[in-house]
Motif scaffolding. Structure first.
Motif: not given
Length: 214
Positions: A167-181
């Motif tokens: 979130a910090s590096h790319h100015q996005v948000a992550t959804p529930e249960g997000w996993q890398p990729g």
């Protein structure tokens, strides 16, 4: 041990984490020593307790994964330094797990009080079961508070750090249960003109739009 003035109020999200100077199993440290990298600061009410022992071993085994994220681990337990040393030695001898991260001694509960883990008139240290994720600028980005009888999930804390970094590096948000990729969520516009200009895709809304993981 020096710390911020005791307070009855817990530390808040998006505020500066109170600095302190304390003795640890790795010598004297200050919170500001960790500026420039991420930090997970997690606290315990006492040594030689079953839930805390399980967490310490899990953190020790996950430490290389945190290091790959340039995230340090720093523990705090209310007991004194010699109790800490005896505890980590016992863990190593009984279960073959070496605790490599520092453990703060806090017998006066100065750090716990300074972070608001305990009320000024607390009868014991039972509520000193906090976890803070602190960013490279010393800002508290996440926290969790667990009771003594429920163990924390170290895997979830690792996922939390990865999500915060994404979130910090790319100015996005992550959804529930997000996993890398996995796909991430685009930030929601904060003005009516920008919101009205969005043409969401199928299954999306102007406030709910995915994009591929950066």
């Amino acid at each position: 041990m020096d710390t911020a003035s005791p307070t009855a109020h817990p530390v808040r999200l998006h505020t500066q984490a109170p600095d302190f100077r304390a003795r640890t199993t790795h010598g004297e440290v200050t919170l500001s020593d960790y500026r420039g990298r991420w930090l997970v600061l997690f606290s315990h009410p006492a040594d030689f307790t079953p839930v805390c022992t399980s967490e310490f071993m899990a953190f020790a085994e996950a430490e290389p994964a945190f290091e790959r994220l340039d995230c340090a681990l720093l523990a705090l337990s209310i007991d004194g330094l010699y109790s800490h040393l005896a505890w980590i030695r016992d863990i190593r001898e009984r279960w073959g797990v070496t605790i490599n991260f520092p453990i703060i001694e806090d017998p006066s509960m100065a750090v716990a009080l300074g972070y608001g883990m305990l009320s000024a008139d607390a009868a014991d240290s039972a509520t000193a079961r906090m976890t803070y994720v602190i960013d490279p600028d010393g800002i508290v980005r996440a926290m969790s508070w667990y009771p003594m009888e429920v163990g924390r999930s170290v895997a979830e804390l690792l996922r939390l750090v990865e999500s915060l970094q994404m979130a910090s590096h790319h100015q996005v948000a992550t959804p529930e249960g997000w996993q890398p990729g996995a796909p991430v969520l685009q930030r929601v516009p904060t003005d009516a003109v920008s919101a009205a200009a969005i043409a969401p895709g199928e299954g999306e809304a102007w406030y709910f739009r995915f994009r591929p993981c950066p």
